[in-house]
Design a protein around this motif. Structure first.
Motif, PDB file in Angstrom:
ATOM      1  N   GLY A  81       0.661  -1.545   0.396  1.00  0.00           N
ATOM      2  CA  GLY A  81      -0.071  -0.266   0.190  1.00  0.00           C
ATOM      3  C   GLY A  81       1.307   1.215  -0.183  1.00  0.00           C
ATOM      4  O   GLY A  81       0.583   2.456  -0.203  1.00  0.00           O
ATOM      5  N   LEU A  82       2.021   0.888  -0.060  1.00  0.00           N
ATOM      6  CA  LEU A  82       2.792   2.266  -0.084  1.00  0.00           C
ATOM      7  C   LEU A  82       3.577   2.788  -1.286  1.00  0.00           C
ATOM      8  O   LEU A  82       3.880   1.983  -2.512  1.00  0.00           O
ATOM      9  CB  LEU A  82       3.931   1.959   0.306  1.00  0.00           C
ATOM     10  N   ALA A  83       3.961   3.751  -1.942  1.00  0.00           N
ATOM     11  CA  ALA A  83       4.561   4.201  -3.213  1.00  0.00           C
ATOM     12  C   ALA A  83       5.704   4.323  -2.921  1.00  0.00           C
ATOM     13  O   ALA A  83       6.824   4.226  -1.761  1.00  0.00           O
ATOM     14  CB  ALA A  83       4.261   6.076  -2.952  1.00  0.00           C
ATOM     15  N   GLU A  84       6.005   3.714  -4.149  1.00  0.00           N
ATOM     16  CA  GLU A  84       7.863   3.304  -4.318  1.00  0.00           C
ATOM     17  C   GLU A  84       7.990   4.371  -5.726  1.00  0.00           C
ATOM     18  O   GLU A  84       6.925   4.688  -6.997  1.00  0.00           O
ATOM     19  CB  GLU A  84       7.490   2.123  -4.959  1.00  0.00           C
ATOM     20  N   VAL A  85       9.068   4.040  -6.242  1.00  0.00           N
ATOM     21  CA  VAL A  85       9.650   5.571  -6.989  1.00  0.00           C
ATOM     22  C   VAL A  85       9.984   4.414  -8.391  1.00  0.00           C
ATOM     23  O   VAL A  85      10.824   3.950  -8.356  1.00  0.00           O
ATOM     24  CB  VAL A  85      10.721   6.817  -6.400  1.00  0.00           C
ATOM     25  N   LEU A  86       9.599   5.481  -9.479  1.00  0.00           N
ATOM     26  CA  LEU A  86       9.419   5.162 -10.397  1.00  0.00           C
ATOM     27  C   LEU A  86      10.792   6.273 -11.231  1.00  0.00           C
ATOM     28  O   LEU A  86      10.513   7.381 -11.629  1.00  0.00           O
ATOM     29  CB  LEU A  86       8.348   5.108 -11.848  1.00  0.00           C
ATOM     30  N   LEU A  87      12.098   5.500 -12.018  1.00  0.00           N
ATOM     31  CA  LEU A  87      12.259   6.197 -12.593  1.00  0.00           C
ATOM     32  C   LEU A  87      12.899   5.663 -14.222  1.00  0.00           C
ATOM     33  O   LEU A  87      12.859   4.724 -14.435  1.00  0.00           O
ATOM     34  CB  LEU A  87      14.541   6.119 -11.800  1.00  0.00           C
ATOM     35  N   ASN A  88      12.038   6.999 -14.746  1.00  0.00           N
ATOM     36  CA  ASN A  88      12.052   6.770 -16.142  1.00  0.00           C
ATOM     37  C   ASN A  88      11.333   5.390 -16.114  1.00  0.00           C
ATOM     38  O   ASN A  88      11.380   4.182 -17.068  1.00  0.00           O
ATOM     39  CB  ASN A  88      13.406   6.666 -17.469  1.00  0.00           C
ATOM     40  N   GLY A  89      10.131   5.140 -15.815  1.00  0.00           N
ATOM     41  CA  GLY A  89       9.508   4.000 -15.555  1.00  0.00           C
ATOM     42  C   GLY A  89       9.968   2.602 -15.463  1.00  0.00           C
ATOM     43  O   GLY A  89       9.057   1.989 -14.647  1.00  0.00           O
ATOM     44  N   GLU A  90      11.266   2.815 -14.349  1.00  0.00           N
ATOM     45  CA  GLU A  90      11.718   1.577 -13.804  1.00  0.00           C
ATOM     46  C   GLU A  90      11.433   1.043 -12.293  1.00  0.00           C
ATOM     47  O   GLU A  90      11.963   2.497 -11.777  1.00  0.00           O
ATOM     48  CB  GLU A  90      13.219   1.311 -14.347  1.00  0.00           C
ATOM     49  N   ASN A  91      11.027   0.400 -12.216  1.00  0.00           N
ATOM     50  CA  ASN A  91      11.141   0.578 -10.227  1.00  0.00           C
ATOM     51  C   ASN A  91      12.277   0.659  -9.743  1.00  0.00           C
ATOM     52  O   ASN A  91      12.701  -0.294  -9.346  1.00  0.00           O
ATOM     53  CB  ASN A  91       9.887  -0.749 -10.251  1.00  0.00           C
ATOM     54  N   VAL A  92      12.898   1.572  -8.733  1.00  0.00           N
ATOM     55  CA  VAL A  92      14.396   2.182  -8.134  1.00  0.00           C
ATOM     56  C   VAL A  92      14.161   1.896  -6.618  1.00  0.00           C
ATOM     57  O   VAL A  92      15.073   2.243  -6.441  1.00  0.00           O
ATOM     58  CB  VAL A  92      14.569   2.769  -8.865  1.00  0.00           C
TER      59      VAL A  92
END
Ligand code: DC
Length: 232
Positions: A81-92
Motif C-alpha cells: 500500500g506504499l508509494a514506490e519511486v519510478l525512474l523513467n518507468g523503472e521501479n528503483v
C-alpha cells in the motif's frame, strides 16, 4: 461536514525517522505521503548510471542537460500500500536506498536546476492538500504556508545507529563508521548549500526523538495534526 484537509511538512536531518512518522500519519489521516528524498535519490541514481558522478568527479552540466529526459513518478505497491519511486518507468525503490546513492545524493540535491524541477513537481502533488510530505525544504520552500510544520532531529550517533541497523537488515555490507560519516557529511552539505539549505522554518515545531520510542513520537505528532486539522 468532512474535516478540512491540510498540508503537513516534515523536515529535518538525515535518518531522523521522518519517513516512518510521515507514513504512519498519512495512514492514520488517509492522506497521501510523498517522500521527496526518494526523488533526489532517483536523479542521483540516473547520474551514477550515466557516469556523471562518482567518487572522483561530478559532471554537473551533463546532468543539467539531461534533466528534461528524467521522469520521476510514484506508483503504489499493491502489497504494501506504499508509494514506490519510478525512474523513467523503472521501479528503483530498492536501489535508491543503498549507501552508494546516499554518498552522492547531497551533491546532486545542491544543484539549483535539479531542485527547480523537483520542487515544481512536489508543489503540484500537494495542490489539493491532504498530503504529508517529508524532506529538507518542505516547510521553507515547497509549502511555506503548510498548516503544520515539523522539524525532526536527533543526535548523529542515534541516527547513524538506526540507519546502520536498517542497512544491515537489508543485507548491505557497511560499517558503522561509514554510515556515521555519511550522516554527518550529508548534514553538512544539506545545511550549507546555497539553494534551499536545510533549516528549521520559524513556525515549525521541533521534535527531538533521541529519547522517544516510535509509538510515543507518533502519538505526539498525531495529536498535533488532529489539533491543527480541527483549527483549519
Ligand atoms: O530524506 P533522504 O535522506 O532520503 O534524502 C536524501 C537527500 O536528498 C538528502 O541528503 C538531501 C536531499 N533532499 C533535499 O535536498 N531536499 C528534499 N526535500 C529532500 C531530500
Amino acid at each position: 461536514m468532512d474535516a478540512k484537509k491540510i498540508v503537513i511538512a516534515i523536515d529535518g536531518h538525515s535518518s531522523t525517522g521522518k519517513s516512518t512518522v510521515a507514513k504512519q500519519l498519512a495512514k492514520a489521516l488517509q492522506y497521501i505521503y510523498v517522500d521527496t528524498g526518494a526523488m533526489y535519490r532517483a536523479v542521483t541514481l540516473y547520474a551514477m548510471r550515466k557516469g556523471y558522478i562518482d567518487e572522483l568527479q561530478f559532471q554537473q552540466e551533463a546532468l543539467e542537460l539531461d534533466l528534461s529526459k528524467i521522469n520521476i513518478k510514484f506508483e503504489i505497491n499493491d502489497e504494501t500500500g506504499l508509494a514506490e519511486v519510478l525512474l523513467n518507468g523503472e521501479n528503483v525503490e530498492n536501489e535508491i536506498r543503498t549507501l552508494s546513492v546516499s554518498k552522492h545524493v547531497s551533491k546532486i540535491a545542491a544543484v539549483s536546476n535539479v531542485r527547480k524541477k523537483l520542487v515544481e513537481q512536489q508543489h503540484q502533488m500537494g495542490i489539493d492538500k491532504g498530503i504529508v510530505m517529508d524532506g529538507r525544504d518542505i516547510g521553507t520552500v515547497v509549502f511555506p504556508k503548510a498548516e503544520l510544520k515539523l522539524f525532526m532531529t536527533a543526535t548523529a550517533k542515534d541516527r547513524a545507529e538506526r540507519r546502520y541497523m536498517e542497512l544491515k537488515e537489508k543485507g548491505e555490507d557497511v560499517t558503522y563508521e561509514d554510515v556515521l560519516k555519511n550522516v554527518v557529511d550529508r548534514d553538512h552539505i544539506d545545511s550549507t548549500r546555497k539553494d534551499s539549505p536545510l533549516r528549521q522554518a520559524g513556525d515549525a515545531i521541533k521534535i527531538d526523538n533521541s529519547n522517544l520510542t516510535l509509538q510515543e513520537q507518533f502519538e505526539q505528532i498525531l495529536l498535533l495534526a488532529k489539533a491543527t486539522i480541527a483549527r483549519a
